[in-house]
Design a protein around this motif. Structure first.
Motif, PDB file in Angstrom:
ATOM      1  N   ASP A  79      37.205 -45.840 -26.482  1.00  0.00           N
ATOM      2  CA  ASP A  79      38.632 -45.565 -26.665  1.00  0.00           C
ATOM      3  C   ASP A  79      39.062 -44.315 -25.895  1.00  0.00           C
ATOM      4  N   THR A  80      38.209 -43.294 -25.909  1.00  0.00           N
ATOM      5  CA  THR A  80      38.529 -42.056 -25.204  1.00  0.00           C
ATOM      6  C   THR A  80      38.511 -42.272 -23.695  1.00  0.00           C
ATOM      7  N   ALA A  81      37.540 -43.058 -23.218  1.00  0.00           N
ATOM      8  CA  ALA A  81      37.468 -43.357 -21.781  1.00  0.00           C
ATOM      9  C   ALA A  81      38.686 -44.148 -21.328  1.00  0.00           C
ATOM     10  N   VAL A  82      39.128 -45.107 -22.152  1.00  0.00           N
ATOM     11  CA  VAL A  82      40.326 -45.906 -21.831  1.00  0.00           C
ATOM     12  C   VAL A  82      41.559 -45.007 -21.811  1.00  0.00           C
ATOM     13  N   LEU A  83      41.627 -44.049 -22.740  1.00  0.00           N
ATOM     14  CA  LEU A  83      42.747 -43.107 -22.775  1.00  0.00           C
ATOM     15  C   LEU A  83      42.782 -42.281 -21.489  1.00  0.00           C
ATOM     16  N   LEU A  84      41.610 -41.847 -21.018  1.00  0.00           N
ATOM     17  CA  LEU A  84      41.528 -41.081 -19.772  1.00  0.00           C
ATOM     18  C   LEU A  84      42.003 -41.928 -18.590  1.00  0.00           C
ATOM     19  N   ILE A  85      41.599 -43.207 -18.567  1.00  0.00           N
ATOM     20  CA  ILE A  85      42.039 -44.116 -17.506  1.00  0.00           C
ATOM     21  C   ILE A  85      43.552 -44.269 -17.539  1.00  0.00           C
ATOM     22  N   ASP A  86      44.113 -44.423 -18.755  1.00  0.00           N
ATOM     23  CA  ASP A  86      45.568 -44.565 -18.891  1.00  0.00           C
ATOM     24  C   ASP A  86      46.296 -43.339 -18.325  1.00  0.00           C
ATOM     25  N   GLN A  87      45.748 -42.149 -18.597  1.00  0.00           N
ATOM     26  CA  GLN A  87      46.396 -40.925 -18.128  1.00  0.00           C
ATOM     27  C   GLN A  87      46.302 -40.771 -16.613  1.00  0.00           C
ATOM     28  N   LEU A  88      45.273 -41.339 -16.016  1.00  0.00           N
ATOM     29  CA  LEU A  88      45.084 -41.235 -14.569  1.00  0.00           C
ATOM     30  C   LEU A  88      45.646 -42.436 -13.809  1.00  0.00           C
ATOM     31  N   THR A  89      46.258 -43.374 -14.524  1.00  0.00           N
ATOM     32  CA  THR A  89      46.781 -44.586 -13.893  1.00  0.00           C
ATOM     33  C   THR A  89      48.114 -44.306 -13.203  1.00  0.00           C
ATOM     34  N   SER A  90      48.265 -44.812 -11.988  1.00  0.00           N
ATOM     35  CA  SER A  90      49.515 -44.668 -11.240  1.00  0.00           C
ATOM     36  C   SER A  90      49.705 -45.892 -10.354  1.00  0.00           C
ATOM     37  N   THR A  91      50.828 -45.964  -9.681  1.00  0.00           N
ATOM     38  CA  THR A  91      51.075 -47.032  -8.714  1.00  0.00           C
ATOM     39  C   THR A  91      50.381 -46.674  -7.403  1.00  0.00           C
ATOM     40  N   PHE A  92      49.684 -47.636  -6.818  1.00  0.00           N
ATOM     41  CA  PHE A  92      48.928 -47.350  -5.597  1.00  0.00           C
ATOM     42  C   PHE A  92      49.872 -47.015  -4.454  1.00  0.00           C
TER      43      PHE A  92
END
Length: 280
Positions: A191-204
């Motif tokens: 869950d924490t790793a997914v949260l980190l991915i969500d925070q680092l997600t952007s449009t390419f």
């Protein structure tokens, strides 16, 4: 744009005369090797280790080593004839598939395709058909004496050919050593790793990525051309390496992204102009 190949591509009975143009270019900085003592460029000569003498272009033949020290010599005219027989064939689209079915590991090089004389209407037809069907074409083509599989697709209203590897050219993932067989990750860590991915997600946006090494190397070259001392590259703040617990590392990463986000906004925000003092 330089034309690197001329021919035709067909699907069914439709034949399209085309030209190929390289879609990408290598921006690597090429460095020469010099003699340390006098700075003269080093020459690499072809020397026969048995005869102990330099050999010229006319003294060289090509061969296939089928076992250690055993060769089959292939004459230039044999290779040329084989090449000609295959290059005279039109590129034929043999299948249409969805691009999502092709793993990116298969992709090799990209080429733009433009219509040659008399091919504009057929080119437009294939382009529109690919758009409306949401499919890509699978074809075969000979480039630089090698038969290639290729994907034909549409990018920015232009037909693009992506050469792809044959299945036997892609090494099996099962051969990679030390891959863990079972997951031993607990739910909280996931869950924490997914949260980190969500925070680092952007449009390419490819324009925001730069080759920092190449930029630094060019700056170093320019400074040395001007007789200046070697410059020091700007370094990012080192990441703390004393984090040993996986959960602690994930949480530290999340905290850092929370800190970096306001900083990004702060740097992009324009500073307000200073107010003028009222004169008495």
């Amino acid at each position: 744009m330089h034309t690197m190949w001329k021919g035709s591509i067909s699907f069914g009975l439709v034949n399209i005369p085309i030209k190929l143009h390289a879609a990408t270019e290598d921006k690597d900085i090429s460095l020469r090797t010099l003699h340390k003592e006098c700075h003269s460029p080093i020459k690499y000569e072809k020397v026969c280790p048995v005869c102990q003498k330099e050999v010229g272009k006319d003294d060289i033949v090509r061969a296939f080593e089928y076992t250690k020290g055993k060769f089959v010599v292939l004459e230039d005219d044999e290779l040329e004839q084989l090449k000609k027989q295959n290059e005279e064939k039109a590129v034929e689209i043999v299948d249409f598939v969805k691009i999502e079915e092709i793993d990116p590991i298969y992709f090799n090089r990209s080429y733009y395709m433009s219509p040659n004389d008399g091919g504009i209407k057929a080119y437009s037809l294939l382009r529109q058909a690919l758009k409306e069907s949401n499919k890509v074409g699978i074809a075969k083509i000979i480039i630089r004496s090698k038969e290639q599989m290729a994907v034909i697709r549409v990018v920015d209203n232009t037909l693009v050919m992506e050469t792809i590897h044959y299945p036997d050219e892609v090494r099996p993932a099962a051969d990679v050593p030390n891959i863990p067989a079972n997951d031993t990750i607990v739910k909280k860590e996931i869950d924490t790793a997914v949260l980190l991915i969500d925070q680092l997600t952007s449009t390419f946006d490819p324009t925001k990525y730069t080759d920092d090494y190449r930029t630094a190397l060019l700056e170093l070259i320019e400074s040395k051309k001007k007789g200046q001392k070697a410059i020091s590259a700007t370094t990012k703040e080192p990441v703390a390496n004393n984090v040993t617990d996986l959960m602690e590392a994930l949480q530290a990463s999340i905290d850092r992204t929370k800190h970096e986000e306001p900083e990004k906004k702060k740097t992009t925000r324009k500073k307000a102009a200073p107010k003028k003092k009222k004169q008495a």
